[in-house]
Design a protein around this motif. Structure first.
Motif, PDB file in Angstrom:
ATOM      1  N   PHE A  78      68.442  52.237  58.478  1.00 34.10           N
ATOM      2  CA  PHE A  78      67.971  51.904  59.688  1.00 34.10           C
ATOM      3  C   PHE A  78      67.804  53.193  60.611  1.00 34.10           C
ATOM      4  O   PHE A  78      67.041  53.370  61.519  1.00 34.10           O
ATOM      5  CB  PHE A  78      69.015  51.052  60.469  1.00 34.10           C
ATOM      6  CG  PHE A  78      68.956  49.630  60.002  1.00 34.10           C
ATOM      7  CD1 PHE A  78      67.735  49.033  59.475  1.00 34.10           C
ATOM      8  CD2 PHE A  78      70.279  48.889  60.174  1.00 34.10           C
ATOM      9  CE1 PHE A  78      67.936  47.802  58.824  1.00 34.10           C
ATOM     10  CE2 PHE A  78      70.165  47.608  59.592  1.00 34.10           C
ATOM     11  CZ  PHE A  78      69.062  46.752  59.124  1.00 34.10           C
ATOM     12  N   LEU A  79      68.843  54.113  60.186  1.00 34.40           N
ATOM     13  CA  LEU A  79      68.597  55.432  60.965  1.00 34.40           C
ATOM     14  C   LEU A  79      67.479  56.395  60.489  1.00 34.40           C
ATOM     15  O   LEU A  79      66.838  56.795  61.417  1.00 34.40           O
ATOM     16  CB  LEU A  79      70.071  56.481  60.640  1.00 34.40           C
ATOM     17  CG  LEU A  79      70.108  57.598  61.143  1.00 34.40           C
ATOM     18  CD1 LEU A  79      70.065  57.557  63.030  1.00 34.40           C
ATOM     19  CD2 LEU A  79      71.514  58.424  60.870  1.00 34.40           C
ATOM     20  N   PHE A  80      66.981  56.177  59.312  1.00 33.61           N
ATOM     21  CA  PHE A  80      65.935  56.742  58.823  1.00 33.61           C
ATOM     22  C   PHE A  80      64.615  56.318  59.413  1.00 33.61           C
ATOM     23  O   PHE A  80      63.680  57.144  60.107  1.00 33.61           O
ATOM     24  CB  PHE A  80      65.655  56.687  57.381  1.00 33.61           C
ATOM     25  CG  PHE A  80      64.614  57.512  56.579  1.00 33.61           C
ATOM     26  CD1 PHE A  80      64.453  59.005  56.590  1.00 33.61           C
ATOM     27  CD2 PHE A  80      63.716  56.463  56.011  1.00 33.61           C
ATOM     28  CE1 PHE A  80      63.493  59.185  55.947  1.00 33.61           C
ATOM     29  CE2 PHE A  80      62.298  57.061  55.476  1.00 33.61           C
ATOM     30  CZ  PHE A  80      62.253  58.362  55.416  1.00 33.61           C
ATOM     31  N   ILE A  81      64.539  54.935  59.352  1.00 29.29           N
ATOM     32  CA  ILE A  81      63.310  54.172  59.889  1.00 29.29           C
ATOM     33  C   ILE A  81      63.171  54.564  61.714  1.00 29.29           C
ATOM     34  O   ILE A  81      62.315  54.839  62.077  1.00 29.29           O
ATOM     35  CB  ILE A  81      63.318  52.791  59.892  1.00 29.29           C
ATOM     36  CG1 ILE A  81      63.416  52.375  58.274  1.00 29.29           C
ATOM     37  CG2 ILE A  81      62.407  52.125  60.712  1.00 29.29           C
ATOM     38  CD1 ILE A  81      63.354  50.987  57.934  1.00 29.29           C
ATOM     39  N   GLY A  82      64.526  54.397  62.285  1.00 27.86           N
ATOM     40  CA  GLY A  82      64.485  54.842  63.591  1.00 27.86           C
ATOM     41  C   GLY A  82      64.092  56.162  63.706  1.00 27.86           C
ATOM     42  O   GLY A  82      63.474  56.381  65.096  1.00 27.86           O
ATOM     43  N   LEU A  83      64.805  57.260  63.178  1.00 22.70           N
ATOM     44  CA  LEU A  83      64.256  58.750  63.424  1.00 22.70           C
ATOM     45  C   LEU A  83      62.648  58.820  63.310  1.00 22.70           C
ATOM     46  O   LEU A  83      62.167  59.467  64.244  1.00 22.70           O
ATOM     47  CB  LEU A  83      64.854  59.478  62.465  1.00 22.70           C
ATOM     48  CG  LEU A  83      66.563  59.655  63.117  1.00 22.70           C
ATOM     49  CD1 LEU A  83      67.148  60.354  61.893  1.00 22.70           C
ATOM     50  CD2 LEU A  83      66.636  60.455  64.116  1.00 22.70           C
ATOM     51  N   ILE A  84      62.102  58.172  62.408  1.00 22.57           N
ATOM     52  CA  ILE A  84      60.695  58.247  62.116  1.00 22.57           C
ATOM     53  C   ILE A  84      60.151  57.600  63.338  1.00 22.57           C
ATOM     54  O   ILE A  84      59.207  58.336  63.802  1.00 22.57           O
ATOM     55  CB  ILE A  84      60.144  57.815  60.791  1.00 22.57           C
ATOM     56  CG1 ILE A  84      60.685  58.365  59.655  1.00 22.57           C
ATOM     57  CG2 ILE A  84      58.595  57.355  60.756  1.00 22.57           C
ATOM     58  CD1 ILE A  84      60.657  57.567  58.373  1.00 22.57           C
ATOM     59  N   MET A  85      60.284  56.667  63.871  1.00 24.05           N
ATOM     60  CA  MET A  85      59.849  55.791  64.979  1.00 24.05           C
ATOM     61  C   MET A  85      59.734  56.654  66.135  1.00 24.05           C
ATOM     62  O   MET A  85      59.133  56.638  66.968  1.00 24.05           O
ATOM     63  CB  MET A  85      60.454  54.589  65.296  1.00 24.05           C
ATOM     64  CG  MET A  85      59.782  53.363  64.010  1.00 24.05           C
ATOM     65  SD  MET A  85      60.681  51.910  64.132  1.00 24.05           S
ATOM     66  CE  MET A  85      59.820  51.344  65.671  1.00 24.05           C
ATOM     67  N   LEU A  86      61.205  57.093  66.534  1.00 24.24           N
ATOM     68  CA  LEU A  86      61.412  58.176  67.567  1.00 24.24           C
ATOM     69  C   LEU A  86      60.390  59.396  67.642  1.00 24.24           C
ATOM     70  O   LEU A  86      59.897  59.570  68.598  1.00 24.24           O
ATOM     71  CB  LEU A  86      62.803  58.306  67.417  1.00 24.24           C
ATOM     72  CG  LEU A  86      63.126  59.444  68.651  1.00 24.24           C
ATOM     73  CD1 LEU A  86      63.108  58.666  70.079  1.00 24.24           C
ATOM     74  CD2 LEU A  86      64.515  60.044  68.730  1.00 24.24           C
ATOM     75  N   ASN A  87      60.473  59.863  66.277  1.00 25.68           N
ATOM     76  CA  ASN A  87      59.151  60.845  66.363  1.00 25.68           C
ATOM     77  C   ASN A  87      57.828  60.686  66.498  1.00 25.68           C
ATOM     78  O   ASN A  87      57.241  61.306  67.215  1.00 25.68           O
ATOM     79  CB  ASN A  87      59.434  61.679  64.888  1.00 25.68           C
ATOM     80  CG  ASN A  87      58.578  62.751  64.844  1.00 25.68           C
ATOM     81  OD1 ASN A  87      58.717  63.764  65.409  1.00 25.68           O
ATOM     82  ND2 ASN A  87      57.810  63.122  63.740  1.00 25.68           N
ATOM     83  N   LYS A  88      57.381  59.431  66.084  1.00 25.02           N
ATOM     84  CA  LYS A  88      56.146  59.052  66.029  1.00 25.02           C
ATOM     85  C   LYS A  88      55.628  58.451  67.628  1.00 25.02           C
ATOM     86  O   LYS A  88      54.650  58.644  68.014  1.00 25.02           O
ATOM     87  CB  LYS A  88      55.749  57.965  64.971  1.00 25.02           C
ATOM     88  CG  LYS A  88      55.823  58.670  63.649  1.00 25.02           C
ATOM     89  CD  LYS A  88      54.790  59.658  63.144  1.00 25.02           C
ATOM     90  CE  LYS A  88      54.919  60.030  61.843  1.00 25.02           C
ATOM     91  NZ  LYS A  88      53.661  61.056  61.480  1.00 25.02           N
ATOM     92  N   ILE A  89      56.546  57.402  67.814  1.00 21.36           N
ATOM     93  CA  ILE A  89      56.260  56.823  69.001  1.00 21.36           C
ATOM     94  C   ILE A  89      57.103  57.410  70.275  1.00 21.36           C
ATOM     95  O   ILE A  89      56.434  57.552  71.303  1.00 21.36           O
ATOM     96  CB  ILE A  89      56.619  55.260  69.002  1.00 21.36           C
ATOM     97  CG1 ILE A  89      55.741  54.844  67.633  1.00 21.36           C
ATOM     98  CG2 ILE A  89      56.365  54.301  70.126  1.00 21.36           C
ATOM     99  CD1 ILE A  89      56.555  53.263  67.434  1.00 21.36           C
ATOM    100  N   GLY A  90      58.153  57.616  70.075  1.00 22.51           N
ATOM    101  CA  GLY A  90      59.031  58.365  71.205  1.00 22.51           C
ATOM    102  C   GLY A  90      58.506  59.303  71.800  1.00 22.51           C
ATOM    103  O   GLY A  90      58.702  59.736  73.153  1.00 22.51           O
ATOM    104  N   SER A  91      57.778  60.376  70.956  1.00 25.40           N
ATOM    105  CA  SER A  91      57.210  61.378  71.658  1.00 25.40           C
ATOM    106  C   SER A  91      56.083  61.175  72.650  1.00 25.40           C
ATOM    107  O   SER A  91      55.545  62.182  73.381  1.00 25.40           O
ATOM    108  CB  SER A  91      56.833  62.264  70.334  1.00 25.40           C
ATOM    109  OG  SER A  91      55.562  61.526  69.739  1.00 25.40           O
ATOM    110  N   LYS A  92      55.581  60.030  72.674  1.00 28.18           N
ATOM    111  CA  LYS A  92      54.627  59.673  73.566  1.00 28.18           C
ATOM    112  C   LYS A  92      55.186  58.853  74.737  1.00 28.18           C
ATOM    113  O   LYS A  92      54.386  58.176  75.662  1.00 28.18           O
ATOM    114  CB  LYS A  92      53.398  59.013  72.824  1.00 28.18           C
ATOM    115  CG  LYS A  92      52.764  59.599  71.763  1.00 28.18           C
ATOM    116  CD  LYS A  92      51.903  58.763  71.010  1.00 28.18           C
ATOM    117  CE  LYS A  92      51.289  59.199  69.839  1.00 28.18           C
ATOM    118  NZ  LYS A  92      50.567  58.415  69.113  1.00 28.18           N
TER     119      LYS A  92
END
Length: 244
Positions: free
Chosen positions: A225-239
């Motif tokens: 969950f942490l790995f997926i969450g960090l990827i999502m934060l990097n991809k989507i959270g950056s916007k």
């Protein structure tokens, strides 16, 4: 920052920080009456059984529900300061750790000095530390995923509220473990919150080490969950600043 956030949560209430102690006791009283007095679950040391399960479950739900809109509500922190987005999540979860610590101390006092069926303290009680670390990692990972989805679809807030209710009733909070396993075979390996609660009761109330196979599975879920969450934060959270 975590201490400030913890105090602000109860600042406008007349009882202030006492709510961090009173709320779990009120929950336990209600569920005790419903499941032990009315439905007669006949679980040994049921008040303590409820207590340890609820404080773990509540930590997870408060941490995840409280961070769904964090990229919107705390936009000013990452837009106008050098604060990293991940630090904002960590400060929120660490403020919940303070509340959990108070509740765990209350559990220990209740279990050791009040619970008539207590077996007392045991060296295996220390396993609650890696179990809670597992819960923290899982909560952080789910928080990152939910808040990233919120950037794209704000409906996730209502969906998560419904899911949290479902999760409560498919976790062994109120039921005998044997009944839970009979109704949902191997589900303790599918639901990491259930696995953590089961192991917490083993180490805190039975004087046993955790089920290490179950613990490994739960850590696997947490890191996934942490790995997926960090990827999502990097991809989507950056916007997030543009979309929210």
């Amino acid at each position: 920052m975590s201490k400030i956030e913890f105090k602000l949560r109860y600042y406008e209430n007349k009882l202030g920080l006492f709510w961090a102690l009173i709320k779990p006791l009120m929950d336990i009283t209600i569920y005790y009456i419903v499941f032990n007095v009315i439905l007669k679950q006949n679980i040994p040391a049921f008040a303590s059984y409820l207590f340890i399960g609820l404080i773990l479950f509540n930590f997870f739900i408060e941490s995840t529900s409280g961070t769904i809109s964090i990229l919107h509500s705390k936009k000013y922190l990452y837009e106008y300061s050098n604060m990293n987005k991940l630090e904002i999540y960590l400060s929120t979860l660490l403020s919940n750790v303070i509340g959990f610590s108070f509740n765990l101390i209350m559990f220990l006092v209740f279990y050791v000095f009040i619970e008539p069926e207590s077996i007392g303290l045991n060296i295996n009680n220390f396993y609650i530390i890696p179990l809670f670390v597992n819960l923290f990692i899982t909560a952080l990972g789910v928080s990152l995923m939910l808040s990233s989805i919120f950037v794209l679809a704000k409906d996730i807030t209502q969906i998560w509220q419904v899911f949290a209710t479902v999760l409560m009733f498919i976790s062994p909070l109120f039921y005998k473990l044997s009944s839970f396993k009979e109704a949902l075979p191997s589900f303790d390996y599918v639901n990491p919150i259930a696995g953590i609660i089961i192991n917490a009761r083993r180490v805190m109330m039975q004087g046993l080490p955790p089920d290490f196979d179950l613990m490994i599975f739960d850590y696997g879920y947490g890191f996934l969950f942490l790995f997926i969450g960090l990827i999502m934060l990097n991809k989507i959270g950056s916007k997030a600043a543009e979309k929210l």
